[in-house]
Design a protein around this motif. Sequence first.
Motif, PDB file in Angstrom:
ATOM      1  N   ASP A   1      51.335  64.598  33.870  1.00 16.02           N
ATOM      2  CA  ASP A   1      51.566  63.262  33.303  1.00 16.02           C
ATOM      3  C   ASP A   1      50.273  62.467  33.344  1.00 16.02           C
TER       4      ASP A   1
ATOM      5  N   ALA B   1      59.208  55.473  29.666  1.00 10.29           N
ATOM      6  CA  ALA B   1      60.501  54.832  29.367  1.00 10.29           C
ATOM      7  C   ALA B   1      61.461  54.978  30.546  1.00 10.29           C
ATOM      8  N   SER B   2      61.275  56.054  31.332  1.00  6.66           N
ATOM      9  CA  SER B   2      62.187  56.284  32.458  1.00  6.66           C
ATOM     10  C   SER B   2      62.093  55.175  33.504  1.00  6.66           C
TER      11      SER B   2
ATOM     12  N   THR C   1      67.566  50.879  31.058  1.00  4.14           N
ATOM     13  CA  THR C   1      68.655  50.138  31.698  1.00  4.14           C
ATOM     14  C   THR C   1      69.714  51.115  32.225  1.00  4.14           C
TER      15      THR C   1
ATOM     16  N   ILE D   1      72.144  53.257  31.384  1.00  8.39           N
ATOM     17  CA  ILE D   1      73.588  53.362  31.118  1.00  8.39           C
ATOM     18  C   ILE D   1      73.896  54.816  30.735  1.00  8.39           C
TER      19      ILE D   1
ATOM     20  N   VAL E   1      46.969  65.212  28.953  1.00  5.49           N
ATOM     21  CA  VAL E   1      46.746  66.305  27.997  1.00  5.49           C
ATOM     22  C   VAL E   1      46.034  65.722  26.783  1.00  5.49           C
TER      23      VAL E   1
ATOM     24  N   LYS F   1      70.492  59.089  29.654  1.00  3.09           N
ATOM     25  CA  LYS F   1      71.791  59.711  29.967  1.00  3.09           C
ATOM     26  C   LYS F   1      71.806  61.206  29.685  1.00  3.09           C
TER      27      LYS F   1
END
Length: 405
Positions: free
Chosen positions: A50, A58-59, A63, A65, A194, A357
């Motif tokens: 990473d 984004a993780s 939010t 759900i 990368v 999710k």
Amino acid sequence: MFQIFSKNKMWRKRPLKDRYEVVIIGGGVHGLSTAYYLGKQGITDVAVLDKGYLGGGASARTTAIIRSNYLTPEGIPFFNESVKLYEGLAKELNFNMLFNQMGRLDLGHTDSAVYGLRMRTEFNRILGVDSRLIGPKEIKKLVPPMDLREGKNFPILAALYHPPCGVIRHDAVVWGYGRGADRQGAELHPFTEVTGIDRTNGRVTGVETSQGLVKANTIISATAGWSSTIAKMVDLDLPITTHALQAMVTEPLKPFLDKTISSANLHAYVYQTDRGEVVIGGGVDPYPSYSQRSSFQPMEELAAHVLEMFPCLKNVNVLRQWAGLCDMTPDYAPIMGPVDGIDGFILTCGWGSWGFKAAPVAGKRIAELIATGETPDLIKPFALSRFREGKLVNERAAAPAAAIH
Ligand SMILES: Cc1cc2nc3c(=O)[nH]c(=O)nc-3n(C[C@H](O)[C@H](O)[C@H](O)COP(=O)(O)OP(=O)(O)OC[C@H]3O[C@@H](n4cnc5c(N)ncnc54)[C@H](O)[C@@H]3O)c2cc1C
């Protein structure tokens, strides 16, 4: 002998080797869950790379759900398997994730919206997902502070009630998968960007990184908002545009709401956390961007739309606002699997504003694909080739709160 391992550390810091069987680009929830399930398949010569800290994309901004009340015969079983995996995840990873299955109401404010919700409910039920359509009386019982007065601009006519929907502590999911992957032997390398992908005779052979060249038989791109930039490294144009998604949270209040509420017409969703804060989110910004800065206008609009449902929030202060990147596909469904003509290159992207999710099921099934060489039936409909073949999986109507572009 170079390994530094402390019982108190979530994962080990190890030197980057010059070759792995599998390199995963992106250490968000998808990259880490894939590394974890690869380990369960016996594939442990794996590096997750990473460019930033693990789970910082984004993780970190989700939010969180978790639900399976989607619309299509492809999407419903896929997301349903993920909910089931989430239900057992704290036990499996021995990590408390505070998964609170509080239930969810998707509101219908017009006859056509209610028709759509009825259709979704029926598809859910046929495919074994716990959903039902309820009227204002039951809505009032479940959510007493909601404004159900008739004659408003957006009257609440009905709702799709989906009891298994929950909210999970997102960083715990990332850390749990990271620790699980590390324990099985995968290496996690944050701050390793990368910058290129090498190919010979139509096959990927390795990645160029900020720490040098790393060879690999299989390269997985799990880079969400940055997926198109990675795809460009193998001359691939993805049908993805990157948009910011904004959310905000209020000061803590006494418990008043124990369901997640979503309104596609109002482009807003809302729930109250265990700490009492009210989380408010909506649709992605209507223009593509790689900026992760929040802005005033969406906050103003979200506040107005949430007040339409909950006027009791009118004097509440907003504490924080933030934005993250979403890799939006034209059909609001993910892209998973190999790419024709680029052997050894696997995609898991198109996670848009709905991907958190899906991390357990996607990681598990991508790992199965790599272990067996066969694409599992559950993820076949999400192949990149569907855009060429015209076989879109239209999940737009079930996208989070609002498809505003
Ligand atoms: C505000 C907001 C609310 C959301 N709410 C929900 C929700 O309620 N429910 C839901 O299911 N989903 C939700 N989502 C979507 C969900 O968060 C994402 O789909 C999911 O987190 C994507 O995970 P990922 O691991 O694929 O990507 P990320 O977590 O973004 O990880 C990708 C990683 O790739 C790394 N990377 C990029 N380029 C490179 C490179 N060149 N080299 C090395 N590394 C690189 C990045 O640093 C990043 O860490 C929300 C998103 C946002 C922004």
